[in-house]
Design an enzyme around this catalytic site. Structure first.
Site, PDB file in Angstrom:
ATOM      1  N   ARG B 257       0.858  -1.184   0.000  1.00 22.46           N
ATOM      2  CA  ARG B 257       0.000   0.000   0.000  1.00 22.46           C
ATOM      3  C   ARG B 257       0.893   1.232   0.000  1.00 22.46           C
ATOM      4  NH1 ARG B 257      -2.561   0.842   5.394  1.00 22.46           N
ATOM      5  NH2 ARG B 257      -1.271   2.706   5.475  1.00 22.46           N
ATOM      6  N   HIS B 261      -4.052   4.331   4.444  1.00 22.30           N
ATOM      7  CA  HIS B 261      -5.161   3.367   4.536  1.00 22.30           C
ATOM      8  C   HIS B 261      -6.414   4.002   3.946  1.00 22.30           C
ATOM      9  CE1 HIS B 261      -8.327   0.827   6.083  1.00 22.30           C
ATOM     10  NE2 HIS B 261      -8.808   1.831   6.782  1.00 22.30           N
ATOM     11  N   TYR B 270       3.408   5.860  11.378  1.00 20.83           N
ATOM     12  CA  TYR B 270       3.680   4.492  11.815  1.00 20.83           C
ATOM     13  C   TYR B 270       4.607   3.697  10.900  1.00 20.83           C
ATOM     14  CZ  TYR B 270      -0.452   3.989   8.763  1.00 20.83           C
ATOM     15  OH  TYR B 270      -1.344   4.069   7.720  1.00 20.83           O
TER      16      TYR B 270
END
Lengths: 321, 357
Positions: B257, B261, B270
């Site tokens: 990805r 998100h 993160y």
């Protein structure tokens, strides 16, 4: 034929399956074993493994798969072995069964009838006696039906099996074999969303359904009060018109259900009567229900499930207020 | 008593086209001609362009919260081309690349991401279920749709998509187990993009691969380079053939990805930039361009022409979608096959007061 509720439901399934080859039964132990209550007994022999499918133990999987089947042109009839186990499938029911039609603006439908035994009074293990009708009614999108006798069970189920909506068909375990009734051999349907009068009277209106119908009937008979007894038969959508009609006539309303008191079907009916017929009432509305706590183990169930005396005492209270 | 092996298993990983566009000729699928590779390339670019446009609309307040797919184009387009006409798709919420390749009308797509259910209405016409947001819950629908195909004898296979995080959900296992036990034509595609919002793949499960979860359900399970459209295509094609014989499959596509998100999170919180850079070098689109250019099948002017056409089609669809006028009555009128009296009263009261707005 003179049959109990188990046979009436079995007969409704068989007659409907003969007419509509898109109907598929699926669930745990429903085939060879005929279901733990034998409701589907003999249907495997009659319709074969293709249409009576024993599945892995998988409540969410069974309901989720049924949604996929229904959206793909079949008419699945999943059996959830016990209402307490069905909470594992709650996400599928609430997130998808309720929404599939609306989220596709009608291009996909979920014609499915979820059958499950509900309520207690038969000394079973924990989680075998739940009364979950309010959970399934709250969101909107699920039709919730609960018959209280063999005749209604057959007619309502045959109607449900023709609807293009997800229907929760709740079968009170205690009433499965409690009594027999004359039921026509052939097909017939009872409208969903329509309550029935169990008996007519003048002094009060008692609205009830499921396991509490015979309890209320006996209590009224013993007491001798002249009461309208209304059997909801369908919880959602609620037959508000019939309830209001009777409430306005008698001026006194009681709601009796086995599910626990708080935030329940009784609260819903009370609110509707208060909103629309308050000034035609001569007494506060009374709810009779199990206490607001989870269903206890069978040793304590007699202390939990409303009984005739509890209803009779509520009748006295309502008459004297 | 000797101890014997009760069961022995392994997971095979396949890559056919590497990050430089070099292919393994022995593994390269025979039915994949130049034109098809070119089509796959065009769709991957289209998916990325669509993604970029939607992100920009969201940033301008013209689209609702959105889940970008950038980096995962090969997984989705490879599967799209491995499916046959009429096969059924069960997407999660990041599959607009495959929806695009399966023929989703672009204006419907933008209507959906503007936040209106009407955008889902046409999906049935292309054999797709609607977008499913609760992670993993779409998988049992796939099993059920596969049951229906088998029951009705349509010969269609069902492709259901799930992410790496979704494979930790019970519904994922229930669905693949259901399909295995009943021999259903279900292909479960795990679009392993390494991140479930902020949780890395390594923390999602101690299992070495996600494909091996399929072994527990007794179904055919493989892992492919999810950034290699050729490997994905081949795996999907083979799985579809097996599905039509009543043998379900699981394909884990190892991808990445590249973006957030959804538009509501910031991945720099993160994960490291170095990791993202590492994956940039494995980009699914640039390797196909290198391959096509190497064969003299693609050049800058073709690229420019393609980009202009795609941009035009996208802008046209956005204009159409923005002209869509929602009708608030539709939230009431599509709940049941009939209108209950009590709901009608709620609708009438809302309409009479103009929804109190």
């Amino acid at each position: 034929m003179n049959v109990n509720m188990v046979s009436a439901i079995n007969n409704a399934l068989a007659l409907s399956m003969e007419k509509d080859d898109k109907i598929v039964l699926l669930g745990e132990d429903i085939g060879k074993d005929g279901g733990v209550f034998r409701v589907t007994d003999g249907l495997l022999d009659k319709f074969g493994e293709k249409r009576v499918v024993d599945t892995p133990l998988s409540e969410s999987g069974i309901i989720g798969a049924s949604i996929g089947m229904a959206a793909s042109g079949l008419r699945p009839v999943p059996e959830m072995q016990f209402a307490g186990f069905m909470f594992l499938a709650f996400s599928q029911l609430i997130n998808h069964a309720t929404r599939m039609r609306s989220r596709t603006r009608g291009s996909m439908k979920v014609p499915m009838v979820v059958r499950t035994p509900v309520s207690g009074g038969v000394k079973t293990l924990e989680h075998h006696s739940e009364s979950p009708e309010e959970y399934y009614s709250h969101m909107g999108g699920l039709i919730v039906v609960e018959p209280s006798n063999p005749y209604d069970a057959k007619g309502l189920l045959m109607r449900a099996l023709k609807m293009d909506d997800p229907v929760m068909f709740l079968e009170p375990t205690k009433l499965y074999r409690l009594f027999k009734q004359d039921v026509p051999d052939g097909p017939y349907e009872i409208d969903i969303g329509k309550a029935s009068y169990v008996q007519k009277g003048d002094a009060m209106t008692i609205v009830t359904y499921g396991t509490m119908v015979p309890v209320v009937k006996n209590a009224v008979e013993k007491h001798g009060v002249s009461a309208d007894i209304i059997d909801l038969r369908t919880i959602n959508p609620i037959d508000e018109a019939t309830i209001l009609e009777s409430a306005k006539k008698t001026g006194k309303v009681m709601i009796v259900h086995e599910a626990s008191l708080s935030f329940g079907v009784g609260a819903e009916i009370s609110a509707r009567v208060a909103e629309k017929a308050m000034f035609e009432l001569s007494a506060p509305i009374i709810r009779v229900a199990a206490p607001s706590l989870p269903y206890p183990m069978p040793g304590y169930e007699n202390y939990y499930v409303p009984n005739e005396k509890k209803v009779e005492s509520a009748i006295d209270r309502l008459l004297s207020s | 008593m000797p101890i014997v092996d009760a069961f022995d298993c392994s997971i095979k990983y396949t890559q056919i086209m590497d990050a430089d566009g070099k292919i393994d000729a022995a593994l390269f699928p025979k039915d994949l001609d130049d034109d098809k590779v070119k089509q796959m390339y065009i769709y991957m670019c289209f998916a990325r362009a669509l993604d970029a446009k939607t992100l920009s609309l969201q940033r301008q307040g013209r689209a609702a919260t959105f889940a970008p797919l950038v980096g995962e184009e090969a997984t989705q387009i490879g599967v799209a081309f491995g499916m046959s006409e009429g096969d059924i798709l069960v997407p999660s919420f990041r599959q607009h690349g495959i929806l695009l390749a399966r023929g989703m009308p672009l204006d419907s797509y933008f209507i959906y991401w503007r936040g209106f259910e009407e955008g889902n209405k046409t999906l049935k016409d292309i054999g797709s279920f609607p977008v499913a947001v609760p992670v993993g819950t779409q998988m049992p629908h796939g099993a059920g749709a596969a049951f229906a195909q088998k029951y009705l004898g349509t010969g269609k296979a069902v492709f259901a998509f799930i992410g790496d995080g979704g494979t930790s959900e019970g519904d994922f296992y229930e669905a693949i187990n259901f399909a295995g036990a009943l021999g259903l034509p279900l292909v479960s595609v795990v679009e392993n993009n390494q991140w479930a919002i902020s949780l890395p793949r390594s923390r999602q499960t101690a299992a070495k691969t996600l494909a091996q979860k399929g072994i527990a359900a007794g179904i055919n399970s493989v892992q492919v380079d999810g950034n290699d459209v050729v490997a994905v295509y081949k795996a999907a094609k083979e799985a579809a053939a097996l599905a039509r014989e009543g043998k379900p499959s699981l394909i884990e596509c190892v991808t990445y990805r590249m973006s957030m998100h959804t538009t509501s999170d910031d991945p720099t919180k993160y994960r490291s930039g170095a990791e993202v850079e590492e994956w940039k070098a494995k980009d699914p689109i640039s390797r196909v361009r290198k391959y096509l250019e190497g064969k003299g099948l693609w050049n800058d002017s073709m690229e420019k022409e393609m980009a202009e056409k795609q941009s035009h089609d996208i802008d046209e669809a956005v204009a159409k979608a923005e002209a869509f006028k929602p009708d608030p009555k539709s939230i009431f009128e599509n709940l049941y096959s009939f209108m209950p009296q009590t709901l009608k009263e709620e609708e009438d009261s809302a309409l009479a007061s103009g929804f109190w707005m």
